[in-house]
Design a protein around this motif. Structure first.
Motif, short mmCIF file in Angstrom:
data_model
loop_
_atom_site.label_atom_id
_atom_site.label_comp_id
_atom_site.label_asym_id
_atom_site.label_seq_id
_atom_site.Cartn_x
_atom_site.Cartn_y
_atom_site.Cartn_z
N SER A 199 0.83 -1.21 0.00
CA SER A 199 0.00 0.00 0.00
C SER A 199 0.86 1.25 0.00
O SER A 199 0.51 2.26 -0.63
CB SER A 199 -0.93 0.01 1.21
OG SER A 199 -1.83 -1.07 1.14
N GLN A 251 -7.03 0.78 -0.39
CA GLN A 251 -7.36 -0.38 0.45
C GLN A 251 -8.52 -0.04 1.39
O GLN A 251 -9.43 -0.83 1.57
CB GLN A 251 -6.13 -0.82 1.24
CG GLN A 251 -6.33 -2.10 2.03
CD GLN A 251 -5.03 -2.69 2.53
OE1 GLN A 251 -3.97 -2.07 2.44
NE2 GLN A 251 -5.09 -3.89 3.06
N ASP A 304 -5.95 -1.72 -4.76
CA ASP A 304 -5.32 -2.19 -3.52
C ASP A 304 -6.29 -3.11 -2.78
O ASP A 304 -7.24 -2.63 -2.17
CB ASP A 304 -4.93 -0.99 -2.64
CG ASP A 304 -3.90 -1.37 -1.58
OD1 ASP A 304 -3.70 -2.58 -1.34
OD2 ASP A 304 -3.32 -0.44 -0.98
MG MG Z 1 -1.96 -2.82 2.19
#
Ligand code: MG
Ligand code: ATP
Length: 224
Positions: free
Chosen positions: A66, A94, A170
């Motif tokens: 990330s 995410q 993500d």
């Molecule tokens: Mg991550």
């Protein structure tokens, strides 16, 4: 399909590389002196995504996936290295960045404005996405009234609605049920086939045969 006509109506995609990452480094500092600690998360990440490719980036929890995506998008500053990404960008974080008090439709309106899409283009993009991801009935719902999986659907639709040249995802399917998970891969493959470059980040990639390439982030470096 309707979105195909929409994608064709958009300007031609430039062929070639839509993302070039070279020797990206990043450390995080925590605490105050003399107890300051530095964690080197990225020690030299390098990889490419070309137009019409579906590329995977895997790695353990905490390996820096990330962080790398946020650097590519420009949300985080890198310490070293280069990132080149010509063309339109779509980013599905995410943790969905949504506003609790706004409805699904209001999110589409807001993002369409940011992407420079008029009302007609917005509808042409949004209607098939609502249909493909099966969440049309929630158009008038506020985000705080949505389930986690439906929020993820909105998160994905917002990253896709302007048919970007490079799509960064993500952990896009973390909250999806099985049917939605399969539909997600259909959508990703359809977009890839019309020239979108897609990077899927996950700690768990069961669908390796669907991907053109997979990079693994190990000890801050990408290994193919
Ligand atoms: Mg991550
Ligand atoms: N803003 C921050 N400040 C300090 N440390 C951070 C920050 N963001 C991330 N880190 C640290 O960087 C490392 C990588 O985190 P990152 O979120 O990039 O991992 P990840 O590979 O995406 O993990 P996951 O699979 O759990 O999503 C972790 O050790 C994390 O604690």
């Amino acid at each position: 399909m309707e979105w195909l006509a929409y994608a064709e109506a958009m300007e031609e995609r430039p062929p070639g590389t839509v993302l070039r990452v070279r020797d990206v480094t990043k450390s995080f500092r925590r605490g105050i002196r003399p107890f300051r600690r530095t964690t080197e998360v990225l020690k030299g990440a390098s990889f490419d995504v070309r137009s019409g490719e579906l590329v995977g980036l895997v790695g353990e929890n905490g390996s820096g996936k990330s962080t790398l995506l946020q650097i590519i998008v420009g949300l985080l500053r890198r310490d070293g290295g280069t990132v080149e990404r010509p063309g339109r960008l779509g980013y599905c974080p995410q943790l969905p960045m949504l506003w609790d008090k706004l409805t699904v439709d209001e999110h589409f309106a807001l993002f369409a404005h940011a992407y420079g899409l008029g009302l007609e283009d917005r509808e042409r993009a949004v209607v098939p996405l609502l249909e493909d991801l099966r969440f049309g009935r929630y158009r008038g719902y506020r985000v705080e009234e949505l389930s986690g999986g439906t929020r993820q659907k909105l998160n994905l639709a917002l990253a896709l609605m302007h048919e970007p040249d490079l799509l960064l995802l993500d952990e896009p399917y973390a909250g999806f049920d099985w049917e939605t998970y399969l539909r997600f891969w259909d959508i990703a493959e359809q977009r890839r086939d019309v020239g979108m470059g897609i990077l899927i980040v996950s700690h768990f990639l069961a669908e390796r045969e669907r991907l053109d390439r997979v990079y693994t982030l190990v000890d801050g470096r990408t290994v193919e």
